[in-house]
Scaffold this motif. Structure first.
Motif, PDB file in Angstrom:
ATOM      1  N   PHE A  34       0.883  -1.166   0.000  1.00 18.22           N
ATOM      2  CA  PHE A  34       0.000   0.000   0.000  1.00 18.22           C
ATOM      3  C   PHE A  34       0.923   1.219   0.000  1.00 18.22           C
ATOM      4  CE2 PHE A  34      -1.953   3.322   2.632  1.00 18.22           C
ATOM      5  CZ  PHE A  34      -3.220   3.442   2.090  1.00 18.22           C
ATOM      6  N   THR A  35       0.906   1.998  -1.077  1.00 19.35           N
ATOM      7  CA  THR A  35       1.856   3.099  -1.226  1.00 19.35           C
ATOM      8  C   THR A  35       1.128   4.416  -1.420  1.00 19.35           C
ATOM      9  OG1 THR A  35       3.442   1.582  -2.276  1.00 19.35           O
ATOM     10  CG2 THR A  35       3.843   3.941  -2.525  1.00 19.35           C
ATOM     11  N   LEU A  36       1.433   5.378  -0.555  1.00 15.25           N
ATOM     12  CA  LEU A  36       0.864   6.714  -0.640  1.00 15.25           C
ATOM     13  C   LEU A  36       1.985   7.688  -0.978  1.00 15.25           C
ATOM     14  CD1 LEU A  36      -1.835   8.234  -0.156  1.00 15.25           C
ATOM     15  CD2 LEU A  36      -1.049   8.659   2.176  1.00 15.25           C
ATOM     16  N   SER A  62      -1.450   3.840  -4.426  1.00 15.75           N
ATOM     17  CA  SER A  62      -1.346   2.663  -5.290  1.00 15.75           C
ATOM     18  C   SER A  62      -1.241   1.400  -4.443  1.00 15.75           C
ATOM     19  CB  SER A  62      -0.131   2.774  -6.216  1.00 15.75           C
ATOM     20  OG  SER A  62       1.061   2.880  -5.464  1.00 15.75           O
ATOM     21  N   VAL A  63      -1.642   0.297  -5.036  1.00 13.63           N
ATOM     22  CA  VAL A  63      -1.628  -1.006  -4.360  1.00 13.63           C
ATOM     23  C   VAL A  63      -1.068  -2.046  -5.318  1.00 13.63           C
ATOM     24  CG1 VAL A  63      -3.074  -2.847  -3.389  1.00 13.63           C
ATOM     25  CG2 VAL A  63      -3.565  -0.465  -2.836  1.00 13.63           C
ATOM     26  N   ILE A 191     -10.588   0.751  -0.466  1.00 13.55           N
ATOM     27  CA  ILE A 191     -10.517   1.689  -1.583  1.00 13.55           C
ATOM     28  C   ILE A 191     -11.785   1.483  -2.413  1.00 13.55           C
ATOM     29  CG2 ILE A 191      -9.192   2.431  -3.591  1.00 13.55           C
ATOM     30  CD1 ILE A 191      -6.733   1.153  -2.289  1.00 13.55           C
ATOM     31  N   PRO A 192     -12.771   2.377  -2.301  1.00 10.64           N
ATOM     32  CA  PRO A 192     -14.050   2.168  -2.997  1.00 10.64           C
ATOM     33  C   PRO A 192     -13.929   2.107  -4.515  1.00 10.64           C
ATOM     34  CG  PRO A 192     -14.264   3.848  -1.305  1.00 10.64           C
ATOM     35  CD  PRO A 192     -12.802   3.585  -1.463  1.00 10.64           C
ATOM     36  N   ALA A 213       0.396 -10.745 -10.539  1.00  6.88           N
ATOM     37  CA  ALA A 213       0.342  -9.539  -9.710  1.00  6.88           C
ATOM     38  C   ALA A 213      -0.811  -8.653 -10.151  1.00  6.88           C
ATOM     39  CB  ALA A 213       1.662  -8.779  -9.792  1.00  6.88           C
ATOM     40  N   LEU A 214      -1.508  -8.094  -9.174  1.00 10.65           N
ATOM     41  CA  LEU A 214      -2.581  -7.138  -9.430  1.00 10.65           C
ATOM     42  C   LEU A 214      -2.105  -5.770  -8.961  1.00 10.65           C
ATOM     43  CD1 LEU A 214      -5.558  -6.648 -10.285  1.00 10.65           C
ATOM     44  CD2 LEU A 214      -6.172  -6.985  -7.885  1.00 10.65           C
ATOM     45  N   GLU A 215      -2.044  -4.820  -9.872  1.00 12.77           N
ATOM     46  CA  GLU A 215      -1.576  -3.477  -9.547  1.00 12.77           C
ATOM     47  C   GLU A 215      -2.608  -2.445  -9.988  1.00 12.77           C
ATOM     48  OE1 GLU A 215       2.638  -2.614 -10.440  1.00 12.77           O
ATOM     49  OE2 GLU A 215       2.675  -4.606 -11.366  1.00 12.77           O
ATOM     50  N   GLY A 216      -2.591  -1.300  -9.345  1.00 10.04           N
ATOM     51  CA  GLY A 216      -3.490  -0.231  -9.744  1.00 10.04           C
ATOM     52  C   GLY A 216      -3.414   0.956  -8.807  1.00 10.04           C
ATOM     53  N   LYS A 217      -4.266   1.947  -9.063  1.00 12.74           N
ATOM     54  CA  LYS A 217      -4.300   3.166  -8.270  1.00 12.74           C
ATOM     55  C   LYS A 217      -5.727   3.475  -7.833  1.00 12.74           C
ATOM     56  CE  LYS A 217      -0.278   5.350 -10.435  1.00 12.74           C
ATOM     57  NZ  LYS A 217       0.223   6.539 -11.173  1.00 12.74           N
TER      58      LYS A 217
END
Length: 341
Positions: A34-36, A62-63, A191-192, A213-217
Motif C-alpha cells: 500500500f503506497t501513498l 497505489s496497491v 478503496i471504494p 500480480a494485481l496493480e493499480g491506483k
C-alpha cells in the motif's frame, strides 16, 4: 505507546464497485503493498534563497498484490472483461501409433484438418472423416497429431480498446503484540474505486511456479455530504473484542445547574479519550449510568442513554447530586455533578 507490529501479508477482497457483489477473495498472497505518495513545489526567495513555503499536490495511492495461486480473475480485471463460459475452439494434441495402412483415430473430433508431425520433423496435413484420418506415408509410425476441436471452457478475449476494471478493493491484515501471538487489531484498508493498471505479466519457468500480480491506483470517491471532502481510501483499525482503545472517558457537561422543584432534564454525552493524534469518540450509548448515594431521589437516570431527568415533582431538596458514567469494558468512570439550588 505499546509495541505492536503489522505482521505477514494482507488478504484482499475484491467487490463490484457499483453493486458490492463479491468478485474474488485472495488469501494466498505472497506480498501486498500500500503506497501513498505526493509531489511538492517549493517556494524560495530572499537572501540565501531560504524555503518559504512548500505546496503539496498530486497525492496518489497505489496497491500491488502478488498471488501464489492462479485463476482467471486477475487477467479479467486487467482487460476489463468477463470470463465467457461455453463451447470454444481449442488446440488438441494426440500421440498416436498409426496402423499398417497409416490410419488413426483422434481422441476428440476435429473441427477441421489435422496436422501429423513425424519423428523426422516432416509435417503432413490431411482431412479427417469424423475422428478418423489416414496418412499412408505414416504406416505403423508413432506420430503427434495436432488439430482444432470444440471444448467447454473458460475464455477471455483481450480487446484492444476496453479499459481495465474499476473495483472496490479491501486489504485485511493483522496487528499483533510483541509476544507475536496476541492479535490486538485488524487493519482494513478500503478503496471504494480501485482502477486496475491493465499491466499484466505472466512468466513461465521450468523450475518454479508462475505468479500473478494485481496493480493499480485509487480513484477519488465523492464525499457523502458537504461537510467532508472527497477521499481515496478509508483505513480502519478494528480492536479485537474485549479490548479497549481508551485511556480515559469524559462525561459532559461535568456540572449541571437545576432549580429546586422544577421539572428538568439534561442529556449527557460521554467521550472516549485516547489523546495524541486520535480524535475523541462519542461512546454515550456504550456506557452505563447510576446515581451515587441516597440524595436526589427525584431523579431518573437512563441506564444506557445518558438522559437524566426529574420526576413529576422535581427534586424537592437542594444540594449536589452525583451521577457516575461507566465504560464497562475497561471500568473507566467519570462523574457529573447536578447542583440543585
Amino acid at each position: 505507546m505499546a509495541n505492536e507490529f503489522l505482521v505477514s501479508v494482507a488478504d484482499v477482497i475484491l467487490q463490484d464497485a457499483s453493486t458490492g457483489a463479491a468478485l474474488a477473495y485472495g488469501k494466498a498472497n505472497i506480498s501486498s503493498a500500500f503506497t501513498l505518495s505526493m509531489q511538492s513545489a517549493d517556494v524560495r526567495a530572499g537572501i540565501n534563497n531560504p524555503l518559504l513555503y512548500s505546496y503539496y499536490h498530486t497525492r496518489e495511492l497505489s496497491v500491488k498484490i502478488e498471488q501464489a495461486t492462479f485463476d482467471e480473475t486477475i487477467l479479467a480485471l486487467n482487460i476489463g472483461d468477463t470470463v465467457d463460459v461455453g463451447a470454444v475452439d481449442v488446440l488438441q494434441t494426440d500421440c498416436l501409433t498409426l496402423s499398417v495402412s497409416g490410419s488413426g483415430t483422434t481422441t476428440l473430433t476435429p473441427t477441421g484438418n489435422v496436422s501429423i508431425l513425424y519423428s523426422s520433423g516432416a509435417i503432413e496435413t490431411v482431412t479427417p472423416t469424423g475422428s478418423t484420418f489416414t496418412a499412408p506415408s505414416g504406416a505403423s509410425q508413432l506420430v503427434t497429431v495436432i488439430y482444432t476441436t470444440s471444448k467447454s471452457a473458460n475464455q477471455l478475449v483481450v480487446g484492444s480498446t476496453t479499459p481495465p476494471s474499476i473495483v472496490n478493493l479491501t486489504l485485511i491484515a493483522e496487528i499483533r503484540a510483541s509476544d507475536q501471538t496476541t492479535v490486538k487489531k485488524y487493519l482494513q484498508i478500503n478503496i471504494p474505486r480501485f482502477q486496475v493498471s491493465g499491466n499484466y505479466t505472466l512468466s513461465f519457468a521450468a523450475n518454479g511456479v508462475s505468479n500473478q500480480a494485481l496493480e493499480g491506483k485509487a480513484l477519488v470517491s465523492s464525499a457523502a455530504d458537504c461537510t467532508s471532502g472527497d477521499y481515496y481510501a478509508k483505513v480502519t483499525y478494528i480492536p479485537v473484542s474485549g479490548t479497549t482503545e481508551y485511556s480515559s472517558i469524559a462525561a459532559l457537561p461535568s456540572t449541571v445547574a437545576w432549580t429546586n422543584s422544577a421539572i428538568q432534564s439534561t442529556q449527557l454525552s460521554v467521550l472516549g479519550i485516547r489523546g495524541g493524534v486520535y480524535a475523541n469518540q462519542n461512546i454515550t450509548t456504550q456506557c452505563t449510568y447510576a446515581r451515587s448515594g441516597s440524595f436526589g431521589a427525584g431523579i431518573t437516570v437512563g441506564a444506557a442513554t445518558g438522559l437524566i431527568s426529574t420526576s413529576a415533582s422535581g427534586v424537592t431538596t437542594t444540594g449536589v447530586i452525583t451521577i457516575a458514567a461507566t465504560y464497562p469494558s475497561a471500568s473507566l468512570v467519570d462523574y457529573v455533578h447536578i447542583v440543585v439550588s
